[in-house]
Scaffold this motif. Structure first.
Motif, short mmCIF file in Angstrom:
data_model
loop_
_atom_site.label_atom_id
_atom_site.label_comp_id
_atom_site.label_asym_id
_atom_site.label_seq_id
_atom_site.Cartn_x
_atom_site.Cartn_y
_atom_site.Cartn_z
N ASP A 6 0.87 -1.18 0.00
CA ASP A 6 0.00 0.00 0.00
C ASP A 6 0.91 1.23 0.00
O ASP A 6 1.17 1.83 1.05
N THR A 7 1.41 1.56 -1.16
CA THR A 7 2.38 2.65 -1.26
C THR A 7 2.50 3.10 -2.71
O THR A 7 2.16 2.35 -3.62
N ALA A 8 3.03 4.33 -2.88
CA ALA A 8 3.35 4.78 -4.24
C ALA A 8 4.84 5.08 -4.31
O ALA A 8 5.32 5.68 -5.27
N ASN A 9 5.58 4.62 -3.28
CA ASN A 9 7.01 4.91 -3.21
C ASN A 9 7.81 3.86 -4.01
O ASN A 9 7.78 2.67 -3.69
N LEU A 10 8.52 4.35 -5.02
CA LEU A 10 9.18 3.41 -5.94
C LEU A 10 10.28 2.59 -5.28
O LEU A 10 10.45 1.41 -5.62
N SER A 11 11.03 3.19 -4.35
CA SER A 11 12.11 2.37 -3.77
C SER A 11 11.52 1.28 -2.88
O SER A 11 12.04 0.15 -2.87
N SER A 30 -3.69 10.22 -1.14
CA SER A 30 -2.77 10.67 -0.08
C SER A 30 -1.37 10.10 -0.31
O SER A 30 -0.37 10.81 -0.20
N LEU A 31 -1.31 8.80 -0.65
CA LEU A 31 0.00 8.17 -0.87
C LEU A 31 0.70 8.76 -2.10
O LEU A 31 1.91 9.01 -2.07
N GLU A 57 -6.45 5.43 -7.96
CA GLU A 57 -7.75 5.94 -7.50
C GLU A 57 -8.21 7.20 -8.23
O GLU A 57 -7.41 8.10 -8.50
N VAL A 58 -9.50 7.24 -8.50
CA VAL A 58 -10.09 8.44 -9.11
C VAL A 58 -10.29 9.49 -8.01
O VAL A 58 -10.39 9.14 -6.83
N VAL A 59 -10.35 10.77 -8.43
CA VAL A 59 -10.66 11.81 -7.43
C VAL A 59 -12.01 12.45 -7.73
O VAL A 59 -12.48 13.30 -6.98
#
Ligand code: E4P
Length: 238
Positions: A6-11, A30-31, A57-59
């Motif tokens: 549950d993240t959008a952090n590439l590393s 948020s992420l 996710e859509v906004v």
């Protein structure tokens, strides 16, 4: 059970992918906003690292806008799952998007009744937020159990994606409950791989092995032949 990060952090995503246990990714606004990158570019890059479902996710909050945004997101990569909030407009959009063959993850689910509606609308995944329920003294995992019963009763194929996981116990409970997926922060993935007895056991094995190698060295004659000369001397061989 599938394990999603549950993240959008590439590393974090690259690291978890290298462990060979990562099945997919969930993100939310948020992420994504924490990463300070162009949304679509970031999602595209995530899809290039992970060969599995990636929730974007859509906004938008009205049916037509959600559908429009969902269709755009789905074009980014074949693994995109469009994440839609569990509101009335969201359900209407789920119906349209799923009829077009687009997979939808219905998010912000806090009750089994909401999950029933998401399944009826055609959701591919339902995301009960167990941590946020626990935070307000509701039993998040009980909701997952109820969803499981309801989906089994009526044969819905919507997969339960246990979300808002905060600690290793949440992962264990989700797995015992038969959740199809658990999505967790990288910190929790790191926690579930560790056990102090594993570390202590490994330390002991390695030090015993080291001791054994040193002892073995002392059994062997030194390479310069000095041990042989000593033995000859002791036995009076000249
Ligand atoms: C799920 O898909 C959400 O992104 C997430 O699990 C929310 O978790 P949080 O309650 O820790 O923000």
């Amino acid at each position: 059970m599938k394990i999603f990060l549950d993240t959008a952090n590439l590393s974090e995503i690259r690291e978890a992918a290298s462990w060979g246990v990562l099945d997919g990714i969930t993100t939310n606004p948020s992420l994504v906003s924490k990463e300070g990158r162009d949304f679509k570019e970031l999602i595209r890059e995530i899809c290039s690292i992970v060969d599995g479902p990636v929730s974007a996710e859509v906004v938008a909050v009205t049916k037509n806008e959600i559908v429009e945004e969902g269709l755009e997101l789905a074009k980014i990569h074949r693994n995109i799952v469009v994440k839609v909030p569990l509101i009335v407009e969201g359900l209407k959009a789920v119906k349209v998007l799923s009829a077009k063959g687009i997979k939808v993850n219905v998010t912000l689910c806090f009750s089994a009744n909401q999950a029933l509606l998401a399944a009826k609308a055609g959701a591919a995944y339902i995301s009960p937020f167990i941590g946020r329920l626990d935070d307000i003294s509701h039993d998040g995992m009980a909701v997952v159990g109820d969803i499981k019963t309801i989906y089994q009763n009526y044969g819905y194929s919507t997969q339960i994606l246990t979300a808002s996981i905060r600690n290793p116990l949440h992962v264990l409970e989700a797995a015992k409950m038969g959740s199809h997926v658990a999505t967790m922060p990288f910190k929790v993935l790191e926690q579930i791989v560790k056990h102090p007895l594993t570390d202590m056991g490994l330390k002991r094995f390695l030090s015993d092995w080291d001791k054994f190698l040193k002892e073995k060295e002392s059994f062997l004659p030194p390479k310069d032949g000095s041990a042989l000369r000593l033995a000859e001397k002791a036995h009076g061989v000249s």
